[in-house]
Design a protein around this motif. Structure first.
Motif, PDB file in Angstrom:
ATOM      1  N   GLY A  24      57.342   0.433 -35.075  1.00 45.07           N
ATOM      2  CA  GLY A  24      58.193   0.491 -36.251  1.00 45.07           C
ATOM      3  C   GLY A  24      57.476  -0.043 -37.478  1.00 45.07           C
ATOM      4  O   GLY A  24      57.620   0.497 -38.578  1.00 45.07           O
ATOM      5  N   GLY A  25      56.706  -1.113 -37.297  1.00 43.01           N
ATOM      6  CA  GLY A  25      55.952  -1.668 -38.414  1.00 43.01           C
ATOM      7  C   GLY A  25      54.955  -0.679 -38.972  1.00 43.01           C
ATOM      8  O   GLY A  25      54.813  -0.535 -40.197  1.00 43.01           O
ATOM      9  N   VAL A  26      54.253   0.032 -38.091  1.00 42.86           N
ATOM     10  CA  VAL A  26      53.282   1.033 -38.539  1.00 42.86           C
ATOM     11  C   VAL A  26      53.968   2.137 -39.333  1.00 42.86           C
ATOM     12  O   VAL A  26      53.529   2.519 -40.426  1.00 42.86           O
ATOM     13  N   VAL A  27      55.072   2.648 -38.799  1.00 40.61           N
ATOM     14  CA  VAL A  27      55.786   3.745 -39.457  1.00 40.61           C
ATOM     15  C   VAL A  27      56.377   3.294 -40.793  1.00 40.61           C
ATOM     16  O   VAL A  27      56.183   3.939 -41.833  1.00 40.61           O
ATOM     17  N   VAL A  28      57.098   2.171 -40.777  1.00 37.68           N
ATOM     18  CA  VAL A  28      57.783   1.706 -41.982  1.00 37.68           C
ATOM     19  C   VAL A  28      56.792   1.307 -43.070  1.00 37.68           C
ATOM     20  O   VAL A  28      56.953   1.686 -44.242  1.00 37.68           O
ATOM     21  N   MET A  29      55.749   0.552 -42.711  1.00 33.12           N
ATOM     22  CA  MET A  29      54.772   0.119 -43.716  1.00 33.12           C
ATOM     23  C   MET A  29      54.018   1.300 -44.312  1.00 33.12           C
ATOM     24  O   MET A  29      53.751   1.339 -45.513  1.00 33.12           O
ATOM     25  N   THR A  30      53.683   2.273 -43.473  1.00 36.78           N
ATOM     26  CA  THR A  30      52.966   3.455 -43.969  1.00 36.78           C
ATOM     27  C   THR A  30      53.818   4.247 -44.948  1.00 36.78           C
ATOM     28  O   THR A  30      53.365   4.596 -46.052  1.00 36.78           O
ATOM     29  N   LEU A  31      55.055   4.530 -44.560  1.00 31.31           N
ATOM     30  CA  LEU A  31      55.941   5.299 -45.445  1.00 31.31           C
ATOM     31  C   LEU A  31      56.287   4.508 -46.706  1.00 31.31           C
ATOM     32  O   LEU A  31      56.319   5.070 -47.808  1.00 31.31           O
ATOM     33  N   ALA A  32      56.546   3.213 -46.541  1.00 29.28           N
ATOM     34  CA  ALA A  32      56.896   2.388 -47.701  1.00 29.28           C
ATOM     35  C   ALA A  32      55.747   2.338 -48.698  1.00 29.28           C
ATOM     36  O   ALA A  32      55.958   2.461 -49.919  1.00 29.28           O
TER      37      ALA A  32
ATOM     38  N   TYR B 156      63.527  -0.940 -48.404  1.00 25.33           N
ATOM     39  CA  TYR B 156      63.363  -2.372 -48.692  1.00 25.33           C
ATOM     40  C   TYR B 156      61.889  -2.743 -48.856  1.00 25.33           C
ATOM     41  O   TYR B 156      61.503  -3.390 -49.825  1.00 25.33           O
ATOM     42  N   HIS B 157      61.071  -2.297 -47.924  1.00 23.70           N
ATOM     43  CA  HIS B 157      59.652  -2.637 -47.980  1.00 23.70           C
ATOM     44  C   HIS B 157      58.929  -1.836 -49.060  1.00 23.70           C
ATOM     45  O   HIS B 157      57.914  -2.286 -49.592  1.00 23.70           O
ATOM     46  N   MET B 158      59.451  -0.655 -49.394  1.00 20.72           N
ATOM     47  CA  MET B 158      58.890   0.111 -50.491  1.00 20.72           C
ATOM     48  C   MET B 158      59.028  -0.643 -51.809  1.00 20.72           C
ATOM     49  O   MET B 158      58.107  -0.672 -52.637  1.00 20.72           O
ATOM     50  N   VAL B 159      60.187  -1.266 -52.019  1.00 20.53           N
ATOM     51  CA  VAL B 159      60.418  -2.019 -53.253  1.00 20.53           C
ATOM     52  C   VAL B 159      59.440  -3.183 -53.368  1.00 20.53           C
ATOM     53  O   VAL B 159      58.919  -3.480 -54.447  1.00 20.53           O
ATOM     54  N   ILE B 160      59.154  -3.854 -52.252  1.00 20.93           N
ATOM     55  CA  ILE B 160      58.206  -4.970 -52.279  1.00 20.93           C
ATOM     56  C   ILE B 160      56.808  -4.472 -52.611  1.00 20.93           C
ATOM     57  O   ILE B 160      56.097  -5.063 -53.440  1.00 20.93           O
TER      58      ILE B 160
ATOM     59  N   VAL C 229      50.836  -8.891 -50.762  1.00 21.39           N
ATOM     60  CA  VAL C 229      52.139  -8.229 -50.637  1.00 21.39           C
ATOM     61  C   VAL C 229      52.320  -7.683 -49.228  1.00 21.39           C
ATOM     62  O   VAL C 229      53.413  -7.746 -48.663  1.00 21.39           O
ATOM     63  N   LEU C 230      51.234  -7.170 -48.647  1.00 28.22           N
ATOM     64  CA  LEU C 230      51.294  -6.678 -47.268  1.00 28.22           C
ATOM     65  C   LEU C 230      51.654  -7.811 -46.316  1.00 28.22           C
ATOM     66  O   LEU C 230      52.469  -7.628 -45.403  1.00 28.22           O
ATOM     67  N   LYS C 231      51.066  -8.978 -46.532  1.00 27.45           N
ATOM     68  CA  LYS C 231      51.373 -10.126 -45.683  1.00 27.45           C
ATOM     69  C   LYS C 231      52.853 -10.490 -45.792  1.00 27.45           C
ATOM     70  O   LYS C 231      53.509 -10.788 -44.781  1.00 27.45           O
ATOM     71  N   THR C 232      53.387 -10.454 -47.007  1.00 25.83           N
ATOM     72  CA  THR C 232      54.819 -10.725 -47.208  1.00 25.83           C
ATOM     73  C   THR C 232      55.673  -9.703 -46.482  1.00 25.83           C
ATOM     74  O   THR C 232      56.655 -10.052 -45.809  1.00 25.83           O
ATOM     75  N   ASN C 233      55.314  -8.438 -46.599  1.00 20.21           N
ATOM     76  CA  ASN C 233      56.075  -7.379 -45.949  1.00 20.21           C
ATOM     77  C   ASN C 233      56.037  -7.509 -44.431  1.00 20.21           C
ATOM     78  O   ASN C 233      57.054  -7.327 -43.750  1.00 20.21           O
ATOM     79  N   LEU C 234      54.872  -7.815 -43.890  1.00 20.22           N
ATOM     80  CA  LEU C 234      54.757  -7.977 -42.435  1.00 20.22           C
ATOM     81  C   LEU C 234      55.569  -9.163 -41.948  1.00 20.22           C
ATOM     82  O   LEU C 234      56.180  -9.117 -40.864  1.00 20.22           O
ATOM     83  N   THR C 235      55.585 -10.234 -42.743  1.00 23.16           N
ATOM     84  CA  THR C 235      56.370 -11.410 -42.379  1.00 23.16           C
ATOM     85  C   THR C 235      57.860 -11.083 -42.365  1.00 23.16           C
ATOM     86  O   THR C 235      58.582 -11.426 -41.414  1.00 23.16           O
ATOM     87  N   MET C 236      58.337 -10.413 -43.415  1.00 20.37           N
ATOM     88  CA  MET C 236      59.749 -10.043 -43.484  1.00 20.37           C
ATOM     89  C   MET C 236      60.113  -9.060 -42.373  1.00 20.37           C
ATOM     90  O   MET C 236      61.196  -9.141 -41.792  1.00 20.37           O
ATOM     91  N   TRP C 237      59.203  -8.131 -42.072  1.00 19.93           N
ATOM     92  CA  TRP C 237      59.460  -7.170 -40.996  1.00 19.93           C
ATOM     93  C   TRP C 237      59.574  -7.876 -39.651  1.00 19.93           C
ATOM     94  O   TRP C 237      60.423  -7.544 -38.822  1.00 19.93           O
ATOM     95  N   SER C 238      58.722  -8.864 -39.425  1.00 20.04           N
ATOM     96  CA  SER C 238      58.754  -9.608 -38.170  1.00 20.04           C
ATOM     97  C   SER C 238      60.068 -10.363 -38.014  1.00 20.04           C
ATOM     98  O   SER C 238      60.653 -10.405 -36.931  1.00 20.04           O
ATOM     99  N   ILE C 239      60.545 -10.957 -39.104  1.00 18.38           N
ATOM    100  CA  ILE C 239      61.793 -11.713 -39.060  1.00 18.38           C
ATOM    101  C   ILE C 239      62.970 -10.803 -38.727  1.00 18.38           C
ATOM    102  O   ILE C 239      63.801 -11.118 -37.861  1.00 18.38           O
TER     103      ILE C 239
END
Length: 301
Positions: free
Chosen positions: A79-87, A173-177, A215-225
């Motif tokens: 999910g992280g790969v898909v969401v981060m890539t699209l975002a 959400y991650h796109m906005v970040i 910003v990627l680190k922030t997104n990965l952290t929020m995604w993990s939570i």
């Protein structure tokens, strides 16, 4: 100076007391409870029966918990790969100077503003429905009868159906970040790259991507939570409380604490506490992994 210290102490004391009561005490109580057999989460400590590491031993030997961890990993990693890539893709496109940027950004972000219950109900009733759902209707009109006949919510496909629906709601959400990070990059960098004859791909690889590592680190952290707390979607896509294809650690924790006739015959809040401790350790290890893998110290705006 002494009066300032007294004033600081007076202001900090209420916040410190609340922090201890709301965070530290429940954390310590959960840790201690994980070494006991506790029938009810509200039971007094005098009724607890000490079992040592039995809860952890039992937990790590339970196949249902193994399935929960595997499902959580698939949600987090794939999910992280898909969401981060699209975002990231949407963020780059929206910040490339296209017209109607605010409109498209709001449309992509909108699914995230809808409650998980409403969003899951929409996917179950109007997308995955085998009689009049969007996928069934679309594939039927395209003549793809095999795809149209797929029961998207059966045990074989249910996890991935839930996975797609969840990722759809999280991209905005991650796109906005990502978009906010791109907007902070000085335009002079891109102007200089144009003078040097850089194309869109080179600008992304040498300017945008390096300056988005923080910003990627922030997104990965929020995604993990959010992934660790995966509960509502699993409940909405589950016909039985303990279904192997959709169960996650938080769902299993809920079962152990509140019980389930079709999954657990007895309640054990101590085992539920052990689930919470194990999950917490996994979260800490994940954060350490993210901090080690994503280095942004060498880049500053």
């Amino acid at each position: 100076m002494h009066r300032n210290k007294q004033l600081i102490i007076k202001f900090l004391t209420p916040a410190l007391i609340m922090f201890v009561l709301v965070f530290i005490y429940p954390l310590l109580r959960t840790l201690v409870m994980s070494f006991f057999q506790v029938e009810n989460i509200t039971s007094s400590a005098g009724t607890w029966h000490f079992t040592g590491i039995e809860n952890y031993r039992r937990l790590l030997s339970t196949k249902l918990f193994h399935s929960a961890l595997i499902n959580l990993f698939k949600i987090w990693f794939f999910g992280g790969v898909v969401v981060m890539t699209l975002a990231l893709l949407f963020a780059v496109i929206l910040n490339s100077g296209i017209k109607g940027k605010n409109f498209y950004r709001n449309m992509i972000y909108m699914p995230y503003t809808i409650s998980a219950v409403a969003m899951a109900s929409m996917w179950l009733q109007y997308v995955y429905n085998t009689k009049y759902g969007l996928l069934t209707t679309m594939f039927s009109k395209l003549g793809m009868e095999k795809l149209a006949a797929i029961a998207w919510t059966d045990p074989t496909h249910k996890f991935w159906a839930m996975f797609i629906a969840y990722c759809f709601g999280m991209v905005g959400y991650h796109m906005v970040i990502f978009s906010s990070g791109i907007e902070k990059i000085p335009s002079e960098y891109y102007d200089a790259s144009l003078i040097d004859g850089c194309g869109a791909i080179k600008k992304f690889c040498h300017i945008t991507w390096p300056l988005l590592r923080g910003v990627l680190k922030t997104n990965l952290t929020m995604w993990s939570i959010t992934s660790v707390g995966f509960f509502v979607w699993a409940q909405m896509f589950t016909s039985e409380l303990a279904e192997t294809s959709t169960i996650t650690p938080v769902v299993y924790l809920y079962i152990q604490i509140f019980g389930a006739a079709n999954a657990v015959t007895d309640r054990n809040a101590g085992l539920g506490a052990a689930i919470g401790v194990v999950t917490g350790v996994l979260v800490i290890l994940t954060f350490l992994l993210i901090n080690a893998a994503v280095k942004d110290d060498d880049f500053e705006l």
